[in-house]
Design a protein around this motif. Sequence first.
Motif, PDB file in Angstrom:
ATOM      1  N   ILE A 360      40.386  42.931  37.909  1.00  0.00           N
ATOM      2  CA  ILE A 360      39.118  42.722  37.211  1.00  0.00           C
ATOM      3  C   ILE A 360      39.038  43.624  35.981  1.00  0.00           C
ATOM      4  O   ILE A 360      38.607  43.187  34.902  1.00  0.00           O
ATOM      5  CB  ILE A 360      37.930  43.004  38.157  1.00  0.00           C
ATOM      6  CG1 ILE A 360      37.937  42.018  39.334  1.00  0.00           C
ATOM      7  CG2 ILE A 360      36.604  42.919  37.403  1.00  0.00           C
ATOM      8  CD1 ILE A 360      37.879  40.565  38.935  1.00  0.00           C
ATOM      9  N   ILE A 361      39.455  44.885  36.134  1.00  0.00           N
ATOM     10  CA  ILE A 361      39.467  45.805  34.994  1.00  0.00           C
ATOM     11  C   ILE A 361      40.326  45.236  33.867  1.00  0.00           C
ATOM     12  O   ILE A 361      39.937  45.236  32.690  1.00  0.00           O
ATOM     13  CB  ILE A 361      40.004  47.189  35.423  1.00  0.00           C
ATOM     14  CG1 ILE A 361      39.020  47.877  36.371  1.00  0.00           C
ATOM     15  CG2 ILE A 361      40.264  48.079  34.198  1.00  0.00           C
ATOM     16  CD1 ILE A 361      39.557  49.163  36.981  1.00  0.00           C
ATOM     17  N   ILE A 402      30.391  47.129  21.903  1.00  0.00           N
ATOM     18  CA  ILE A 402      29.983  48.380  22.554  1.00  0.00           C
ATOM     19  C   ILE A 402      29.340  48.096  23.903  1.00  0.00           C
ATOM     20  O   ILE A 402      29.621  48.767  24.908  1.00  0.00           O
ATOM     21  CB  ILE A 402      29.018  49.165  21.641  1.00  0.00           C
ATOM     22  CG1 ILE A 402      29.759  49.651  20.384  1.00  0.00           C
ATOM     23  CG2 ILE A 402      28.410  50.346  22.391  1.00  0.00           C
ATOM     24  CD1 ILE A 402      28.853  50.252  19.327  1.00  0.00           C
ATOM     25  N   ALA A 403      28.470  47.082  23.964  1.00  0.00           N
ATOM     26  CA  ALA A 403      27.809  46.720  25.226  1.00  0.00           C
ATOM     27  C   ALA A 403      28.834  46.324  26.292  1.00  0.00           C
ATOM     28  O   ALA A 403      28.721  46.723  27.464  1.00  0.00           O
ATOM     29  CB  ALA A 403      26.818  45.580  24.993  1.00  0.00           C
ATOM     30  N   LEU A 408      32.329  47.737  31.017  1.00  0.00           N
ATOM     31  CA  LEU A 408      33.677  47.937  31.552  1.00  0.00           C
ATOM     32  C   LEU A 408      33.807  49.318  32.186  1.00  0.00           C
ATOM     33  O   LEU A 408      34.396  49.457  33.280  1.00  0.00           O
ATOM     34  CB  LEU A 408      34.706  47.775  30.427  1.00  0.00           C
ATOM     35  CG  LEU A 408      36.160  48.128  30.762  1.00  0.00           C
ATOM     36  CD1 LEU A 408      36.706  47.225  31.864  1.00  0.00           C
ATOM     37  CD2 LEU A 408      37.035  48.029  29.512  1.00  0.00           C
ATOM     38  N   ILE A 409      33.256  50.326  31.537  1.00  0.00           N
ATOM     39  CA  ILE A 409      33.312  51.687  32.088  1.00  0.00           C
ATOM     40  C   ILE A 409      32.587  51.751  33.427  1.00  0.00           C
ATOM     41  O   ILE A 409      33.058  52.387  34.387  1.00  0.00           O
ATOM     42  CB  ILE A 409      32.707  52.692  31.087  1.00  0.00           C
ATOM     43  CG1 ILE A 409      33.612  52.785  29.847  1.00  0.00           C
ATOM     44  CG2 ILE A 409      32.540  54.068  31.725  1.00  0.00           C
ATOM     45  CD1 ILE A 409      33.018  53.579  28.706  1.00  0.00           C
ATOM     46  N   ILE A 410      31.447  51.073  33.517  1.00  0.00           N
ATOM     47  CA  ILE A 410      30.711  51.025  34.790  1.00  0.00           C
ATOM     48  C   ILE A 410      31.565  50.372  35.870  1.00  0.00           C
ATOM     49  O   ILE A 410      31.636  50.847  37.019  1.00  0.00           O
ATOM     50  CB  ILE A 410      29.384  50.258  34.615  1.00  0.00           C
ATOM     51  CG1 ILE A 410      28.444  51.038  33.706  1.00  0.00           C
ATOM     52  CG2 ILE A 410      28.728  49.986  35.972  1.00  0.00           C
ATOM     53  CD1 ILE A 410      27.191  50.276  33.309  1.00  0.00           C
ATOM     54  N   LEU A 411      32.248  49.275  35.531  1.00  0.00           N
ATOM     55  CA  LEU A 411      33.098  48.573  36.495  1.00  0.00           C
ATOM     56  C   LEU A 411      34.269  49.443  36.944  1.00  0.00           C
ATOM     57  O   LEU A 411      34.700  49.370  38.097  1.00  0.00           O
ATOM     58  CB  LEU A 411      33.629  47.277  35.872  1.00  0.00           C
ATOM     59  CG  LEU A 411      32.593  46.203  35.564  1.00  0.00           C
ATOM     60  CD1 LEU A 411      33.232  45.052  34.790  1.00  0.00           C
ATOM     61  CD2 LEU A 411      31.970  45.678  36.857  1.00  0.00           C
TER      62      LEU A 411
END
Length: 426
Positions: A360-361, A402-403, A408-411
Amino acid sequence: MTIAVLFGSFALFLFLTIPIGIALGLASVVTILYSGSLSIEFLAQGLVTSVDSFPLMAVPFFILAGEIMGRGGVSDRLFNMANSLVGNKTGGFAIATICTCLFFAAISGSGPATVAAIGGIMIPAMVKQGYDKKFATAVVASSGALGVIIPPSIPMVLYGISAMTSVTDLFIAGIIPGLLVAFSLIVYVYFYSKKKGYKGTNEKTSFKGFLLSTWDAKWALFIPILVLGGIYGGIFTPTEAAVIAVVYSLIAGLFLYGEIKFKHLPRIFVDAALTTATILIIVGSATAFGRLLSVERIPAQASELMLSISENPLIIILLITIFLLIVGCFMDTLAAVIILTPILLPIAIDIGYDPIHFGIIMVVNLAIGFITPPLGVNLFVASGISGLSIEHLSKAIIPFFIAMVLTLIILIYIPQLSLYLPELRQ
């Protein structure tokens, strides 16, 4: 030196604007001839055996289903449904566009196909409502990236094959991340619209109106229920689901909606065949390229290099993420998945990442590549629809980029967002 020849020739062919599938094959030929350690039959065998795969058969069928539904009146009906729910809110048209792309993504499995199907309708509609053309085009281009995150997803099929991981688990793992990406885009669109004064329609939200528009879109909405429900319920495989999607799409387009005529089918089949041929050339060439990497022990060397930089899993996954974001700017998503999965997945496993979570990443990373120049395919499709230059569109897309990166960082840091549904299914 062999490695330098492989990557150097590949970079040269890309610089000469040779299509990526052909560039991968030519780079492999040059390297084989230079090294002399392998016969040229190695490339021919790789081209054939790489596409001789039952899971890979899902790709052409999902492409065909997307082509059929894209021309069968689905886009209009999905938008009417979304607009009846949020159209009167601040930034309502833009939010409805994101929701429409979200629904269409569950049919097409392709980012550019989603942009093409929705953009032709929504970009002129938003401009007519008073939205800035650059903003309207950026909304569609970024929302189109949902096409490869929300299942069914063609890159997920290829990752599953490369990683020898369940495609079904990858599909179900993509649901929450896809919704989260869509939500992040909606949040930005809402606040930007509020700042710019983009009001919704004057019509009040009517539950009856929403039900009527939903009923009108019922045949389109039933596709993801049929396909994904059948897969998750264990009734059929993703490949079988793709065939069922084609049959259902034909019935819906020809008879239920009646917006496709039999005379249109040859053109639809030809377009789907051309897209499929392009993808399979990339798949075959990338697989041969990847096997050369394995022969030269590139995956092992990359793993050793990464682990020598740091033993902190978060730092390593951050380095991988930055690398993938850069790769997404220059390499086709499908080729990147096939080439890089054998290199990066062992590193991810070594630092404790689940193959599904890493998949997923990787897919979300490369989905962002759809909106990053110079190769951002969604940018080119959206630019062709709106008439905006890539330069202007690239500036407008930055806040959406950016959003998506923040999401992605949260995931990355919350694995359960990707793993909760697959674990719940087991």
